[in-house]
Design a protein around this motif. Structure first.
Motif, mmCIF file in Angstrom:
data_model
loop_
_atom_site.group_PDB
_atom_site.id
_atom_site.type_symbol
_atom_site.label_atom_id
_atom_site.label_comp_id
_atom_site.label_asym_id
_atom_site.label_seq_id
_atom_site.Cartn_x
_atom_site.Cartn_y
_atom_site.Cartn_z
ATOM 1 N N LEU A 68 1.038 -1.126 -0.385
ATOM 2 C CA LEU A 68 0.129 0.173 0.254
ATOM 3 C C LEU A 68 0.966 1.196 0.564
ATOM 4 O O LEU A 68 1.965 1.257 0.555
ATOM 5 C CB LEU A 68 -0.805 0.074 1.434
ATOM 6 C CG LEU A 68 -1.994 -0.555 1.220
ATOM 7 C CD1 LEU A 68 -2.916 -0.796 2.711
ATOM 8 C CD2 LEU A 68 -2.900 -0.582 0.671
ATOM 9 N N VAL A 69 0.238 2.359 -0.112
ATOM 10 C CA VAL A 69 0.743 3.561 -0.389
ATOM 11 C C VAL A 69 0.360 4.330 0.834
ATOM 12 O O VAL A 69 -0.889 4.204 0.800
ATOM 13 C CB VAL A 69 0.357 4.347 -1.591
ATOM 14 C CG1 VAL A 69 1.258 5.972 -1.237
ATOM 15 C CG2 VAL A 69 1.276 3.487 -3.138
ATOM 16 N N LEU A 70 1.451 4.657 1.332
ATOM 17 C CA LEU A 70 1.019 5.629 2.553
ATOM 18 C C LEU A 70 1.562 6.868 2.892
ATOM 19 O O LEU A 70 2.129 7.487 1.878
ATOM 20 C CB LEU A 70 1.030 4.927 4.082
ATOM 21 C CG LEU A 70 0.512 3.521 3.742
ATOM 22 C CD1 LEU A 70 0.930 2.103 5.768
ATOM 23 C CD2 LEU A 70 -0.912 3.384 4.730
ATOM 24 N N ARG A 71 1.420 7.779 3.346
ATOM 25 C CA ARG A 71 1.949 8.924 3.875
ATOM 26 C C ARG A 71 2.762 8.975 4.781
ATOM 27 O O ARG A 71 2.613 8.869 5.632
ATOM 28 C CB ARG A 71 1.123 9.965 4.249
ATOM 29 C CG ARG A 71 1.305 11.709 3.875
ATOM 30 C CD ARG A 71 0.241 12.564 4.584
ATOM 31 N NE ARG A 71 -1.087 11.993 3.588
ATOM 32 C CZ ARG A 71 -2.599 11.193 3.644
ATOM 33 N NH1 ARG A 71 -2.316 10.789 5.721
ATOM 34 N NH2 ARG A 71 -3.604 11.128 3.593
ATOM 35 N N ALA A 72 3.664 9.323 4.587
ATOM 36 C CA ALA A 72 5.138 9.289 5.036
ATOM 37 C C ALA A 72 5.081 10.347 6.372
ATOM 38 O O ALA A 72 4.914 11.815 5.870
ATOM 39 C CB ALA A 72 6.341 9.783 5.019
ATOM 40 N N LYS A 73 5.378 10.316 7.382
ATOM 41 C CA LYS A 73 5.585 11.175 8.523
ATOM 42 C C LYS A 73 7.184 11.112 9.388
ATOM 43 O O LYS A 73 7.478 10.126 10.016
ATOM 44 C CB LYS A 73 4.464 11.080 10.075
ATOM 45 C CG LYS A 73 4.613 11.808 10.951
ATOM 46 C CD LYS A 73 4.189 13.456 10.594
ATOM 47 C CE LYS A 73 4.302 13.838 11.809
ATOM 48 N NZ LYS A 73 4.462 16.020 11.601
ATOM 49 N N VAL A 74 7.715 11.592 8.950
ATOM 50 C CA VAL A 74 9.295 11.766 9.359
ATOM 51 C C VAL A 74 9.318 12.115 11.409
ATOM 52 O O VAL A 74 9.138 13.215 11.622
ATOM 53 C CB VAL A 74 10.282 12.441 8.672
ATOM 54 C CG1 VAL A 74 11.946 12.289 8.854
ATOM 55 C CG2 VAL A 74 10.290 12.145 7.176
ATOM 56 N N LEU A 75 9.947 10.923 12.013
ATOM 57 C CA LEU A 75 10.111 11.494 13.531
ATOM 58 C C LEU A 75 11.651 11.963 13.005
ATOM 59 O O LEU A 75 12.672 11.943 12.736
ATOM 60 C CB LEU A 75 10.421 10.546 14.357
ATOM 61 C CG LEU A 75 8.870 9.306 13.674
ATOM 62 C CD1 LEU A 75 8.822 8.421 14.304
ATOM 63 C CD2 LEU A 75 7.792 10.473 14.427
#
Length: 146
Positions: A68-75
Motif C-alpha cells: 500500500l501507499v501511505l503518507r510518510a511522517k518523519v520523526l
C-alpha cells in the motif's frame, strides 16, 4: 546517492495504537482526522533521508501480505533505524497476516517489509481500500470481487 527507482529499504513494520488514532477513533472511523492518522507511516529521520522522503511524501510499504501507499511522517526525535510504525486501522490490517495461529489475534509487530518512495501516488481512501480488498456490493445483491 541511489536513483529514485533504486531507493528501497528493508525494514521491520510495527503496528499499534497511537494517541491520535485512539482519539480520532472516538469521533468516528469515517472521519478525515482518523483516516489521515491511520494511513500514515512513521519513520526514522535517517531512513527518510536515505530514501529522499520528507513529511507527507507518499511511500509504498510492501510486506508478504500486501502493498500500500501511505503518507510518510518523519520523526525528528531519536528512533531506531529500520523500524516503521503504522497505527492500527484498515491500512495496517492490509499489511499484516490474517493468520492467528490459534490465538485469535494476528501478529501485528515485527513484520518484514520494504519501504520506497511512491512519487505521484497517494493513499487510497477508506472506500477505495475496502473496495480493493473486499470487492463491491451490487445493489440488492452479494459482494462481487473485481
Amino acid at each position: 546517492m541511489r536513483s529514485q527507482s533504486e531507493r528501497k529499504l528493508e525494514v521491520i513494520l510495527i503496528t499499534g495504537r497511537s494517541i491520535y488514532q485512539g482519539t480520532y477513533k472516538e469521533s468516528g472511523k469515517l472521519g478525515h482526522e482518523y483516516a489521515e492518522e491511520v494511513s500514515t507511516c512513521y519513520m526514522d529521520e535517517e531512513d527518510a533521508a536515505e530514501l529522499g522522503v520528507r513529511d507527507d511524501d507518499p511511500v509504498r510499504i510492501t510486506t508478504p501480505f500486501g502493498s500500500l501507499v501511505l503518507r510518510a511522517k518523519v520523526l525528528k526525535e531519536k528512533r531506531d533505524r529500520g523500524i516503521i510504525f503504522v497505527p492500527y486501522g484498515p491500512w495496517a490490517s492490509m499489511l499484516v497476516s490474517h493468520e492467528t495461529h490459534g490465538t485469535g489475534m494476528p501478529s501485528l509487530k515485527g513484520i518484514k517489509a520494504t519501504i520506497e518512495p511512491a512519487p505521484g501516488e497517494s493513499p487510497l481512501s477508506l472506500e477505495e481500500l475496502l473496495r480493493q480488498a473486499y470487492g463491491q456490493k451490487k445493489l440488492g445483491g452479494p459482494v462481487m470481487a473485481h
